[in-house]
Design a protein around this motif. Structure first.
Motif, PDB file in Angstrom:
ATOM      1  N   VAL A  50      -3.856  -2.319  -4.216  1.00 26.75           N
ATOM      2  CA  VAL A  50      -3.532  -1.303  -5.227  1.00 26.75           C
ATOM      3  C   VAL A  50      -3.370   0.065  -4.568  1.00 26.75           C
ATOM      4  O   VAL A  50      -4.150   0.443  -3.685  1.00 26.75           O
ATOM      5  N   THR A  51      -2.381   0.828  -5.008  1.00 27.31           N
ATOM      6  CA  THR A  51      -2.133   2.167  -4.486  1.00 27.31           C
ATOM      7  C   THR A  51      -2.441   3.214  -5.558  1.00 27.31           C
ATOM      8  O   THR A  51      -2.588   2.899  -6.738  1.00 27.31           O
ATOM      9  N   GLU A  52      -2.510   4.454  -5.133  1.00 27.55           N
ATOM     10  CA  GLU A  52      -2.753   5.558  -6.070  1.00 27.55           C
ATOM     11  C   GLU A  52      -1.626   5.664  -7.094  1.00 27.55           C
ATOM     12  O   GLU A  52      -1.865   5.964  -8.266  1.00 27.55           O
ATOM     13  N   ALA A  53      -0.399   5.422  -6.654  1.00 29.08           N
ATOM     14  CA  ALA A  53       0.740   5.501  -7.580  1.00 29.08           C
ATOM     15  C   ALA A  53       0.625   4.435  -8.667  1.00 29.08           C
ATOM     16  O   ALA A  53       0.953   4.696  -9.840  1.00 29.08           O
ATOM     17  N   GLN A  54       0.132   3.254  -8.315  1.00 28.43           N
ATOM     18  CA  GLN A  54      -0.019   2.188  -9.304  1.00 28.43           C
ATOM     19  C   GLN A  54      -1.110   2.514 -10.310  1.00 28.43           C
ATOM     20  O   GLN A  54      -0.987   2.198 -11.502  1.00 28.43           O
ATOM     21  N   VAL A  55      -2.183   3.158  -9.849  1.00 28.84           N
ATOM     22  CA  VAL A  55      -3.240   3.577 -10.775  1.00 28.84           C
ATOM     23  C   VAL A  55      -2.702   4.625 -11.740  1.00 28.84           C
ATOM     24  O   VAL A  55      -2.956   4.575 -12.951  1.00 28.84           O
ATOM     25  N   ALA A  56      -1.949   5.589 -11.231  1.00 30.68           N
ATOM     26  CA  ALA A  56      -1.362   6.620 -12.094  1.00 30.68           C
ATOM     27  C   ALA A  56      -0.415   5.990 -13.112  1.00 30.68           C
ATOM     28  O   ALA A  56      -0.411   6.381 -14.288  1.00 30.68           O
ATOM     29  N   HIS A  57       0.370   5.010 -12.685  1.00 29.74           N
ATOM     30  CA  HIS A  57       1.290   4.335 -13.601  1.00 29.74           C
ATOM     31  C   HIS A  57       0.510   3.595 -14.683  1.00 29.74           C
ATOM     32  O   HIS A  57       0.890   3.608 -15.866  1.00 29.74           O
ATOM     33  N   ALA A  93     -13.949  -2.799  -4.364  1.00 31.54           N
ATOM     34  CA  ALA A  93     -13.049  -3.842  -3.866  1.00 31.54           C
ATOM     35  C   ALA A  93     -12.426  -3.498  -2.519  1.00 31.54           C
ATOM     36  O   ALA A  93     -12.241  -4.374  -1.669  1.00 31.54           O
ATOM     37  N   GLN A  94     -12.098  -2.216  -2.314  1.00 27.69           N
ATOM     38  CA  GLN A  94     -11.397  -1.827  -1.094  1.00 27.69           C
ATOM     39  C   GLN A  94     -12.300  -1.151  -0.074  1.00 27.69           C
ATOM     40  O   GLN A  94     -11.892  -0.923   1.065  1.00 27.69           O
ATOM     41  N   GLY A  95     -13.512  -0.788  -0.492  1.00 27.31           N
ATOM     42  CA  GLY A  95     -14.437  -0.139   0.432  1.00 27.31           C
ATOM     43  C   GLY A  95     -14.257   1.358   0.525  1.00 27.31           C
ATOM     44  O   GLY A  95     -15.153   2.065   0.981  1.00 27.31           O
ATOM     45  N   GLN A  96     -13.119   1.876   0.093  1.00 30.98           N
ATOM     46  CA  GLN A  96     -12.847   3.317   0.134  1.00 30.98           C
ATOM     47  C   GLN A  96     -11.794   3.646  -0.917  1.00 30.98           C
ATOM     48  O   GLN A  96     -10.823   2.906  -1.078  1.00 30.98           O
ATOM     49  N   TRP A  97     -12.044   4.733  -1.651  1.00 32.13           N
ATOM     50  CA  TRP A  97     -11.037   5.206  -2.600  1.00 32.13           C
ATOM     51  C   TRP A  97     -11.207   6.703  -2.803  1.00 32.13           C
ATOM     52  O   TRP A  97     -12.337   7.155  -2.978  1.00 32.13           O
ATOM     53  N   PRO A  98     -10.142   7.483  -2.738  1.00 30.42           N
ATOM     54  CA  PRO A  98      -8.760   7.083  -2.477  1.00 30.42           C
ATOM     55  C   PRO A  98      -8.601   6.466  -1.087  1.00 30.42           C
ATOM     56  O   PRO A  98      -9.372   6.779  -0.178  1.00 30.42           O
ATOM     57  N   PRO A  99      -7.623   5.591  -0.931  1.00 36.22           N
ATOM     58  CA  PRO A  99      -7.437   4.941   0.366  1.00 36.22           C
ATOM     59  C   PRO A  99      -6.966   5.928   1.414  1.00 36.22           C
ATOM     60  O   PRO A  99      -6.363   6.958   1.095  1.00 36.22           O
ATOM     61  N   ALA A 100      -7.277   5.610   2.667  1.00 37.38           N
ATOM     62  CA  ALA A 100      -6.780   6.449   3.754  1.00 37.38           C
ATOM     63  C   ALA A 100      -5.259   6.401   3.759  1.00 37.38           C
ATOM     64  O   ALA A 100      -4.666   5.335   3.556  1.00 37.38           O
ATOM     65  N   PRO A 101      -4.597   7.535   3.946  1.00 39.98           N
ATOM     66  CA  PRO A 101      -3.128   7.529   3.925  1.00 39.98           C
ATOM     67  C   PRO A 101      -2.563   6.663   5.037  1.00 39.98           C
ATOM     68  O   PRO A 101      -3.101   6.625   6.149  1.00 39.98           O
ATOM     69  N   LYS A 102      -1.494   5.966   4.733  1.00 43.65           N
ATOM     70  CA  LYS A 102      -0.844   5.099   5.710  1.00 43.65           C
ATOM     71  C   LYS A 102       0.503   5.706   6.106  1.00 43.65           C
ATOM     72  O   LYS A 102       1.203   6.286   5.287  1.00 43.65           O
ATOM     73  N   ALA A 103       0.812   5.551   7.374  1.00 42.71           N
ATOM     74  CA  ALA A 103       2.079   6.083   7.874  1.00 42.71           C
ATOM     75  C   ALA A 103       3.243   5.257   7.330  1.00 42.71           C
ATOM     76  O   ALA A 103       3.260   4.033   7.461  1.00 42.71           O
ATOM     77  N   THR A 104       4.188   5.924   6.708  1.00 38.95           N
ATOM     78  CA  THR A 104       5.366   5.243   6.162  1.00 38.95           C
ATOM     79  C   THR A 104       6.619   5.549   6.967  1.00 38.95           C
ATOM     80  O   THR A 104       7.671   4.993   6.699  1.00 38.95           O
TER      81      THR A 104
END
Length: 410
Positions: A50-57, A93-104
């Motif tokens: 799950v991503t932050e954008a999906q939670v906002a949606h 579930a993920q151990g950290q939230w918000p998740p660490a940013p990932k390089a895109t």
């Protein structure tokens, strides 16, 4: 709902109860988390992806469903309840939230690499305090994102003075001269580091233009003795847990002139009740001071510990009044609230630091040597204490100077 989801919800409830959430709040959080899991299952989205954008949606979707079900929009703060429950679920579930940013992209990868190295350098080689590191890192991330997104990954080596000027133009609108100077100093730091590590062709830090601030310009707000007494009196009448906590904090501010962070970091073991002493960990210098535990302070803190402080494993003295019970955040809102309750309106800023200014001025007016004042305030040098001298300038009005002059003959 699959057994794995049931187990996750059960684990979430146990975690919330262990953090001292009330059963009602824990039940609400779990209910919203369960609905969120159903939403993910319908869309075949794994909980660990799950991503932050999906939670906002989802929250937009939840508001739309509320409106459809009840025929009206929810209250302005309704979304905070499902959001808090979902965030608690994702932390579990993920151990950290918000998740660490990932390089895109390549720009993200370069920015993350530079920031990681820069933070290590600030902490290990320069030995800066956490608040300073936080401020410098924020500016560094913002500048790198601005430059790399605008001009690409190869633009650092080709940066020129014009790029620095354009960045400062984006950062300085509607800011005070002091704030602009702070931005400039933080920008110089990241530019020096970029040149030091060979990522820029020239050192651009000398070309960062900042406003000139004169020594001791601008007199900060202070409180007079009767105003401090009024604030303490009004706060002391509030016997609720938050009232007991605020009164103890105000006593520490008024008696010792402590920094906000020094109060927030005060731990149970820092108070020696038998020796009637208190240890202060100075955040800027990382030194410790041992001060006598004055009776009003000791009584206020003891009252809070006995009847106001929630049960928690946290070692800090001052704790949030709502779960999760952890170290208290900023003190500014609590101080402003108590000043308002007492009818005290400082002409300038109204944060915790005005008590620090007031304590320094009171000692200056009592002829306490500047070195002793600096030691109590946790200053590293006399230059740090000198600005407080300007706050006592009103005393000069009471001094009559006998100026010799020529006798006028008729």
């Amino acid at each position: 709902m699959p057994n794995t989801d049931c187990e996750l919800i059960a684990e979430l409830k146990v975690a919330l109860i262990s953090q001292r959430y009330s059963p009602v709040v824990a039940g609400n959080y779990c209910a919203y988390a369960r609905v969120f899991l159903d939403y993910l299952a319908l869309r075949r989205i794994p909980i660990n992806e799950v991503t932050e954008a999906q939670v906002a949606h989802y929250l937009h979707h939840a508001i739309a469903m509320f409106r459809k079900r009840h025929g009206r929009s929810p209250g302005p703060y309704w979304h905070s309840i499902p959001r808090s429950g979902i965030h608690a679920l994702l932390r579990l579930a993920q151990g950290q939230w918000p998740p660490a940013p990932k390089a895109t992209c390549a720009a993200d990868a370069l920015r993350f690499a530079i920031c990681d190295e820069y933070e290590t350098w600030l902490r290990e080689e320069r030995g800066l305090a956490e608040p300073s590191i936080y401020a410098l890192m924020w500016e560094g991330r913002n500048f790198l994102a601005w430059q790399l997104d605008r001009c690409g990954v190869d633009s650092l080596m080709e940066m020129a003075v014009g790029d620095i000027d354009r960045y400062m133009e984006t950062r300085t609108p509607h800011q005070t001269r002091k704030s602009v100077k702070d931005v400039a100093e933080r920008l110089r730091s990241i530019l020096r580091y970029l040149h030091r590590t060979g990522r820029t062709a020239i050192d651009l830090s000398p070309h960062v233009i900042a406003p000139l601030l004169y020594a001791y310009e601008g007199v900060p707000s202070i409180l007079e003795r009767d105003q401090i007494a009024a604030v303490l009196r009004v706060a002391g009448q509030d016997k609720t847990p938050i009232g007991l906590r605020d009164h103890a904090i105000l006593q520490l501010l008024a008696t010792y002139g402590l920094r906000s962070s020094e109060i927030r970091n005060l731990r149970i073991e820092d108070i020696d009740w038998r020796a009637e002493a208190i240890r202060i960990r100075h955040t800027k210098t990382r030194a410790c001071s041992y001060l006598p535990l004055m009776a009003p302070v000791g009584e206020a803190v003891l009252a809070y510990l006995r009847a106001g402080r929630p049960e928690t494993d946290a070692r800090e003295v001052f704790i949030r009044t709502r779960a999760p019970y952890r170290k208290l955040g900023m003190l500014a809102s609590a101080v402003r609230r108590r000043l308002h309750d007492a009818g005290v309106e400082p002409p300038g800023k109204s944060g915790p630091h005005i008590f620090r200014h007031a304590r320094a001025v009171e000692m200056l007016r009592s002829a306490v040597p500047q070195k002793i004042i600096g030691d109590m305030l946790g200053h590293r040098s006399a230059e740090s204490t000198a600005p407080y001298l300007k706050l006592a300038t009103e005393d000069l009005r009471d001094i009559a100077l006998c100026v010799p002059g020529r006798e006028v003959r008729s």
